[in-house]
Design a protein around this motif. Sequence first.
Motif, mmCIF file in Angstrom:
data_model
loop_
_atom_site.group_PDB
_atom_site.id
_atom_site.type_symbol
_atom_site.label_atom_id
_atom_site.label_comp_id
_atom_site.label_asym_id
_atom_site.label_seq_id
_atom_site.Cartn_x
_atom_site.Cartn_y
_atom_site.Cartn_z
ATOM 1 N N LEU A 20 -5.507 -4.133 0.978
ATOM 2 C CA LEU A 20 -4.908 -3.142 1.871
ATOM 3 C C LEU A 20 -3.909 -2.265 1.121
ATOM 4 O O LEU A 20 -3.832 -1.050 1.356
ATOM 5 C CB LEU A 20 -4.231 -3.838 3.052
ATOM 6 C CG LEU A 20 -5.160 -4.544 4.046
ATOM 7 C CD1 LEU A 20 -4.358 -5.270 5.110
ATOM 8 C CD2 LEU A 20 -6.126 -3.550 4.688
ATOM 9 N N PHE A 21 -3.155 -2.866 0.211
ATOM 10 C CA PHE A 21 -2.231 -2.069 -0.608
ATOM 11 C C PHE A 21 -3.013 -1.097 -1.490
ATOM 12 O O PHE A 21 -2.598 0.062 -1.681
ATOM 13 C CB PHE A 21 -1.341 -2.969 -1.463
ATOM 14 C CG PHE A 21 -0.095 -3.429 -0.770
ATOM 15 C CD1 PHE A 21 0.925 -2.540 -0.496
ATOM 16 C CD2 PHE A 21 0.070 -4.762 -0.406
ATOM 17 C CE1 PHE A 21 2.081 -2.954 0.159
ATOM 18 C CE2 PHE A 21 1.219 -5.191 0.240
ATOM 19 C CZ PHE A 21 2.226 -4.283 0.519
ATOM 20 N N CYS A 22 -4.139 -1.547 -2.034
ATOM 21 C CA CYS A 22 -4.972 -0.657 -2.866
ATOM 22 C C CYS A 22 -5.493 0.522 -2.050
ATOM 23 O O CYS A 22 -5.486 1.671 -2.525
ATOM 24 C CB CYS A 22 -6.137 -1.441 -3.473
ATOM 25 S SG CYS A 22 -5.667 -2.588 -4.783
ATOM 26 N N ARG A 23 -5.941 0.253 -0.847
ATOM 27 C CA ARG A 23 -6.428 1.341 0.016
ATOM 28 C C ARG A 23 -5.289 2.300 0.348
ATOM 29 O O ARG A 23 -5.480 3.531 0.346
ATOM 30 C CB ARG A 23 -7.042 0.765 1.283
ATOM 31 C CG ARG A 23 -7.537 1.839 2.248
ATOM 32 C CD ARG A 23 -8.245 1.245 3.450
ATOM 33 N NE ARG A 23 -8.559 2.281 4.433
ATOM 34 C CZ ARG A 23 -9.155 2.057 5.606
ATOM 35 N NH1 ARG A 23 -9.502 0.802 5.926
ATOM 36 N NH2 ARG A 23 -9.395 3.047 6.455
ATOM 37 N N TYR A 24 -4.136 1.752 0.638
ATOM 38 C CA TYR A 24 -2.970 2.595 0.969
ATOM 39 C C TYR A 24 -2.620 3.499 -0.217
ATOM 40 O O TYR A 24 -2.300 4.679 -0.038
ATOM 41 C CB TYR A 24 -1.782 1.707 1.338
ATOM 42 C CG TYR A 24 -0.595 2.461 1.895
ATOM 43 C CD1 TYR A 24 -0.431 2.615 3.263
ATOM 44 C CD2 TYR A 24 0.370 3.010 1.054
ATOM 45 C CE1 TYR A 24 0.669 3.293 3.787
ATOM 46 C CE2 TYR A 24 1.456 3.698 1.562
ATOM 47 C CZ TYR A 24 1.599 3.834 2.924
ATOM 48 O OH TYR A 24 2.687 4.522 3.432
ATOM 49 N N GLU A 25 -2.682 2.952 -1.419
ATOM 50 C CA GLU A 25 -2.431 3.754 -2.620
ATOM 51 C C GLU A 25 -3.399 4.926 -2.707
ATOM 52 O O GLU A 25 -2.995 6.065 -2.995
ATOM 53 C CB GLU A 25 -2.573 2.894 -3.877
ATOM 54 C CG GLU A 25 -1.409 1.974 -4.161
ATOM 55 C CD GLU A 25 -1.556 1.267 -5.489
ATOM 56 O OE1 GLU A 25 -0.542 1.085 -6.187
ATOM 57 O OE2 GLU A 25 -2.706 0.902 -5.840
ATOM 58 N N ARG A 26 -4.680 4.653 -2.454
ATOM 59 C CA ARG A 26 -5.699 5.709 -2.539
ATOM 60 C C ARG A 26 -5.471 6.796 -1.491
ATOM 61 O O ARG A 26 -5.625 7.983 -1.779
ATOM 62 C CB ARG A 26 -7.110 5.118 -2.366
ATOM 63 C CG ARG A 26 -7.566 4.213 -3.495
ATOM 64 C CD ARG A 26 -9.063 3.944 -3.406
ATOM 65 N NE ARG A 26 -9.454 3.344 -2.137
ATOM 66 C CZ ARG A 26 -9.492 2.045 -1.891
ATOM 67 N NH1 ARG A 26 -9.132 1.200 -2.836
ATOM 68 N NH2 ARG A 26 -9.881 1.583 -0.704
ATOM 69 N N GLU A 27 -5.100 6.362 -0.294
ATOM 70 C CA GLU A 27 -5.011 7.318 0.805
ATOM 71 C C GLU A 27 -3.662 8.024 0.885
ATOM 72 O O GLU A 27 -3.587 9.159 1.355
ATOM 73 C CB GLU A 27 -5.305 6.613 2.133
ATOM 74 C CG GLU A 27 -6.724 6.090 2.228
ATOM 75 C CD GLU A 27 -7.075 5.590 3.607
ATOM 76 O OE1 GLU A 27 -6.227 5.682 4.523
ATOM 77 O OE2 GLU A 27 -8.211 5.100 3.783
ATOM 78 N N ARG A 28 -2.602 7.346 0.441
ATOM 79 C CA ARG A 28 -1.265 7.932 0.583
ATOM 80 C C ARG A 28 -0.678 8.430 -0.740
ATOM 81 O O ARG A 28 0.311 9.149 -0.756
ATOM 82 C CB ARG A 28 -0.289 6.916 1.196
ATOM 83 C CG ARG A 28 -0.659 6.416 2.577
ATOM 84 C CD ARG A 28 -0.495 7.512 3.629
ATOM 85 N NE ARG A 28 -0.277 6.937 4.946
ATOM 86 C CZ ARG A 28 -1.241 6.542 5.777
ATOM 87 N NH1 ARG A 28 -2.512 6.652 5.387
ATOM 88 N NH2 ARG A 28 -0.961 6.051 6.963
ATOM 89 N N GLY A 29 -1.269 7.996 -1.864
ATOM 90 C CA GLY A 29 -0.746 8.421 -3.158
ATOM 91 C C GLY A 29 0.478 7.645 -3.607
ATOM 92 O O GLY A 29 1.073 7.959 -4.638
#
Length: 238
Positions: A20-29
Amino acid sequence: MINVAIVEDEKQAADRLCSLFCRYERERGEKFRVVVFSDPVTFLANYSPDYELIMMDIDMPDLNGMDAVRKLREADREVMVIFVTNLAQYAVKGYEVDAFDFIVKPAVYPEFAMKIDRAVRGLELRRGKNIWISTRGGKKAINTNKLIYVEIMRHAIIYHTEYGDVTGSGTLGGVCEMLEGMPFAQCNRCYLVNLRYVTEVTADALVAGGVRLAVSKTRKKEFMRIFNDYLAGGGDVT
């Protein structure tokens, strides 16, 4: 970069949070450095003040997450804690140990992203941000957490900081744009005040960083609305 510790005894749940943190990084920068601990005892023994966000399970053997955070608070009163647990009925008790929030298992991305948005925002307010001031001699960086108030005087803008005054040029609109998202509010047409430094408000004035500043009648209602929202949101006063 935000330093995160995940304290979770179930590998599947820990892996889920990492994804989930990885996805957040991709989507939020946003960028995170994540370290996983399989038990709270090891976490506490290896605790570092560099951690800014702790994702803590509650139901764990030997030492439960709630008691682990109580021990953590003896060393660090400020670090942000989010409980991630299937024990929703106990998560509310997390506020007794100054938990920032809680997420119910199994963690799903929409809720996770909403809670992490709030956490990131809170961390940004704690850290402050550097703004660049155009001066006669060039440019100077000021951290917003050290900026007490901004004074607009004709075509000059004076930044009153903990370390002294910096005189720059520009417009009030430009200053507001630089400070967008930070806890600042206008108390009259000349002053833009850092709410962290406000220690007193009277009928026609306030005190910020030990300095008394006038509050205009036309600005008073809006200023108090912003200030009360800031305090209600857990804003610190220096």
